[in-house]
Design an enzyme around this catalytic site. Structure first.
Site: not given
Length: 562
Positions: A14, A16-17, A19, A163
């Site tokens: 991930g 390119r997210g 954070a 999560k």
């Protein structure tokens, strides 16, 4: 994916997210590892700032590489992680989309694929980005909560539920084939590059919704600046890599990550919207008063969501998030990972506001020319009156309307009686006005000239031409209906007549009591929020088209089955 023996690679899933971008740049900056950025897009697309910055240079030099990867495809996960020493598993779907299937596929099944790949490929360390929401049920507030809190029995939403499942799998995998794992639970991340929280606050403020506070406004939150979140991942990796007792204590554990500076939620919102130049929240609305509406909106979304309706903001889980306290203790992360924030809340807020200069109130595009509402009303005195352009004129009109209502309409006079009274009042006014002196107490009395009521020959011709054109248009419509081949025209005429029959049934009193206030408020509201209303209307039309298309497909499918 091969790598030489002296190369030390890490993978950021991930990557390119929000954070994750900050973590990638921090890893490159500190020259800790060669960085493999894994994400869904087929190719990486850099912004101009990234192109000329740390990331762009790293991609050109080969110290960073991009790999396209779908977490749900284990073969792609194996290929992306091969040869890596460390994996930072940060990939997750948009938390605002309450889609259980999507969240389960990525947060649970995708996380298990990452764990399996790390075990098979002898990866040494796996750091998972969880969420502080895994212990929050949306009902009971949390003040200074620590890691002894259990997972929420009834999670706030599908994102939090999945999560938590992913975190359980990560911690359980610790020690499997020498793999060391830990889970980080950042609380309410903010900072440059955020595409959800700050932009949504700015959009609400632009729409005039920033004035409201849901609840008593005293709920306390822990917000975490995004660079501190990235720093916490590096602290976790260093702790796991230390070996000995430090690694033993750090591994297999979950950690809350915050800025260690709790603040009232609505004070933070006030700092953001006020800092962007919008109205700060000040009107308190009890959460219990909003909740019934939120439940209704949620039910509508459940019904229409499959047809493309966007996730609404006013749903119960959001109301609870806005009105409950959520603050956490970071002592465990400080003691076992050596984590302390590197950017203060004040500095983080300043950097955040500076990065969103394009969202500032003064930088929003200004409307050029008259509004649609002004054009719709003819752009003359009627438009100026209903749109409050001339407040004195508007107040005079309201006073006159109120006078007409109380003396003519409320008395339940017939239409002829009301018109007669109105004409008598007009005649008396004109006669008295004509006999008034030119000045009264120093004020000049403007006389109405006789020509004011004179209809010129040109205007007479225009009026006659307009009537004739309307008559001819009506005749043409009747001719077309007589042919019986224009169904669209027939439906339009029938609908218009139905509307007229409905309006004809409304009493004059109802028109004054309902119609006039609506006219004086609705046109002004449309002019003020023209862009927002137009966008909602376009969205509604688009939704209607999709609904019609889906319905047609279902009907055709049902007929084929027969």
């Amino acid at each position: 994916m091969s790598s030489s023996a002296d190369e030390r690679w890490c993978v950021v899933t991930g990557g390119r997210g929000f954070a994750a971008r900050h973590l990638v740049e921090m890893l490159i900056k500190f020259d800790m590892f060669l960085v493999r950025i894994a994400d869904l897009e087929s190719a990486i697309r850099l912004s101009p700032e990234e192109e000329n910055g740390i990331l762009g240079n790293a991609l050109k030099s080969g110290s960073a590489k991009y790999v396209s990867m779908d977490l749900c495809d284990k073969s792609q996960v194996l290929k992306a992680i091969e040869g890596a020493e460390v994996v930072f598993h940060m990939a997750a779907p948009n938390s605002s989309i309450n889609n259980y299937q999507l969240h389960y596929a990525v947060n649970v099944q995708g996380t298990k694929n990452v764990i399996d790949a790390c075990v098979e490929l002898n990866v040494k360390r796996l750091i998972y980005t969880s969420s502080a929401s895994v212990v929050f049920d949306g009902i009971n507030g949390i003040l200074d909560g620590d890691e002894t809190l259990p997972y929420a029995a009834k999670p706030l939403d599908s994102y939090s539920a999945t999560k938590a499942e992913g975190e359980i799998a990560i911690l359980k995998a610790n020690g499997n084939n020498g793999l060391l794992t830990c889970s980080l639970r950042p609380s309410s991340i903010f900072g440059p590059g955020d595409r959800l929280f700050v932009p949504s606050l700015a959009a609400a403020a632009k729409a005039g919704k920033s004035k409201f506070i849901i609840g008593d406004g005293n709920n306390v939150y822990d917000f975490t600046y995004v660079e501190n979140v990235a720093h916490s991942h590096i602290c976790a990796e260093r702790a796991l890599a230390s070996g000995g007792k430090v690694a033993e204590q750090a591994a297999g554990q979950a950690y809350f990550i915050t800025n260690m500076e709790p603040i009232k939620f609505w004070e933070f919102v006030s700092l953001i919207v006020g800092g962007l130049g919008y109205e700060r929240p000040r009107i308190k609305v009890p959460a219990l008063a909003v909740m019934p509406i939120a439940h209704l909106v949620e039910q509508i979304y459940k019904l229409l969501g499959p047809y493309g309706m966007k996730v609404p903001q006013l749903i119960p889980s959001r109301i609870r998030l806005l009105s409950c306290s959520r603050s956490f203790n970071c002592s465990k992360a400080k003691d076992r990972l050596g984590y302390t924030p590197i950017i203060s809340f004040e500095e983080g807020l300043k950097r955040t506001l500076d990065s969103y200069s394009h969202l500032r109130a003064e930088n929003q595009p200004k409307r050029e020319g008259p509004s649609k509402a002004h054009k719709c009303l003819g752009g003359g005195r009627v438009a100026d009156t209903l749109l409050w352009k001339n407040k004195k004129q508007t107040l005079c009109a309201l006073l006159i309307m109120m006078t007409i209502y109380y003396y003519l309409v409320a008395s339940q006079s017939t239409i002829m009686t009301a018109l007669a009274k109105l004409l008598i009042a007009a005649v008396v006014f004109l006669f008295v006005h004509a006999n008034l002196p030119e000045k009264i107490f120093g004020y000049t009395i403007e006389k109405l000239p006789a020509s004011y009521f004179h209809l010129t020959e040109e205007k007479s011709h225009q009026a006659a031409h307009s009537v004739a054109s309307s008559w001819n248009a009506a005749v043409n419509v009747l001719k077309s209906l007589c042919r019986g081949n224009d169904w669209i025209l027939f439906l339009k005429v029938a609908l218009l007549l139905l509307i007229l029959s409905f309006l004809g049934a409304i009493s004059l009193q109802s028109i004054f009591v309902i119609g006039l206030p609506v006219a004086f408020v609705a046109f002004l509201a449309y002019e003020t929020h023209e862009e927002t209303i137009d966008a909602k209307f376009s969205e509604l039309v688009s939704f209607g088209c999709r609904f019609k298309s889906d319905l047609s497909k279902k009907v055709i499918g049902a007929e084929k089955d027969k």
